[in-house]
Design an enzyme around this catalytic site. Structure first.
Site: not given
Length: 405
Positions: A7, A92, A181, A242, A386
């Protein structure tokens, strides 16, 4: 057979090594190379034989990847003897657009698509690509596989992914909802079905991935039918920094009233909004909860807005799927904050959701189910994994080709 998962971020390389034994993948080692390109970089590694930690000056991702190899092959504490033991390397990648619907062997076409969608994920795709190219040089004998966050959402129907702007912009620029996601959602939905003892194809799940970046997904009978993030990760829920959903005209008026450029407004909405912007205190939910308990009204306001937005999406997705069988919380806030889970679910009893306060405080002790026994809708907390999904997808590609390439 061994699978390495990478990742790659803008200044980090996270990695995990898995071994396929007895028909299952088992984690063998993990680590991180941090602060790549800075004056001092850090390397941390943990394997079955012990830990390695040291500082170094690492100028770029290629050099960083050589340090991944260095610790993996360490004579005393490493997990492999040479790169030939790595059969597959899974990467990823955040954005693959609508063209890629599953894991893909990295070739020129896949690299070009990652580069193409970098304009929609400028903080992620370029770094993902740097990691891929660096790993291909260091682990040249392995099969390299890209696993995309957007792939899970390619089943979303047209009426859910289109924006009501001139259709020509969809055709010209690919402006549509993509969602993110997805790797996390693939894992937690599968795990929810296992915990509930029901086929995934018979469940309507609303999954809430709540971290600094946060989103919700509606998964109907194993297929994603809607998600809160859009063309970029800025849409949807209130997040750490955000804004999430806002009136699009706000962009125009901020430019007009504040004299800001488009780039400056974009930065404001991504980096200085969300929980941080609303509270003026922090983007960390743990800090904000403590402040709320001390009487800080700004902290309370921020958390209430966050919870309300999640609550609203749960209601909307219940309607979109014609009902809901399970709600899943995952990621940092979703997994670790009983306070926020309770705040989000409060008032949803009319949907058949009954939270058990004791179970909510300690999900692991109750098999990860935190709803009352008589709750029509089951509520679960599932720690996401993940990296395991990426390893599984990479293993499949390696097995399909009969071993190393």
């Amino acid at each position: 057979m061994k699978i390495l998962v990478i990742n790659s971020g803008s200044s980090t390389i996270k990695f995990k090594l898995y071994s396929f034994e007895g028909g299952e993948l088992h984690e063998v080692a993990n680590g991180i190379v941090e602060r790549i390109g800075e004056e001092v970089s850090y390397v941390r590694y943990r394997g079955r034989k012990g830990e390695i930690r040291y500082e170094a000056k690492i100028k770029d991702h290629e050099e960083g990847m050589s340090h991944v190899l260095k610790v993996l092959t360490d004579p005393e504490k490493g997990s492999i003897q040479d790169t030939g033991e790595i059969d597959g390397v899974g990467h990823r990648v955040v954005h693959g657009g609508s063209e890629i619907t599953g894991a893909a062997i990295v070739d020129e076409r896949v690299e070009s698509l990652i580069k193409k969608y970098a304009r929609m994920a400028p903080l992620h795709n370029p770094a993902n690509l740097l990691g891929i190219r660096a790993a291909k040089k260091v682990f040249s004998r392995a099969l390299h596989v890209a696993v995309f966050d957007t792939a899970f959402h390619t089943t979303i129907p047209e009426e859910a992914y289109l924006y009501a702007i001139p259709y020509e912009y969809f055709l010209k620029y690919g402006i549509r909802r993509y969602g993110f996601h997805g790797i996390s959602y693939a894992y937690v939905c599968r795990k929810a079905a296992e915990i509930l003892g029901r086929p995934l194809e018979q469940l309507r799940i609303i999954a809430c991935h709540l971290g600094s970046g946060a989103s919700v997904a509606a998964v109907k009978y194993g297929r994603c039918v809607d998600t809160s993030m859009g063309m970029t990760p800025l849409e949807g829920l209130v997040m750490g920094t955000r804004s999430g959903d806002i009136d699009p005209a706000i962009f125009y008026f901020l430019m007009k009233w504040e004299g800001l450029s488009a780039d400056e407004v974009y930065e404001l909405l991504n980096e200085r909004s969300g929980l941080f912007g609303l509270s003026g205190v922090s983007n960390d939910v743990r800090v904000l909860i403590e402040e709320w308990r001390k009487g800080n009204e700004a902290a309370a306001r921020a958390l209430k807005v966050f919870a309300y937005r999640v609550k609203k999406y749960i209601g909307a997705y219940t309607a979109a799927m014609g009902g809901v069988d399970a709600i899943v919380f995952t990621a940092g806030i979703g997994e670790q904050s009983p306070f926020m889970r309770k705040l989000i679910l409060s008032g949803l009893e009319g949907l058949g959701i009954k939270l058990d306060d004791a179970k909510n405080e300690n999900p692991a002790a109750h098999g990860w189910v935190i709803s009352r026994d008589d709750s029509k809708v089951k509520v679960l907390v599932i720690p996401t994994d993940e990296e395991l999904v990426i390893a599984e997808e990479t293993l499949k590609k390696v097995q399909e080709l009969g071993g190393k390439r």
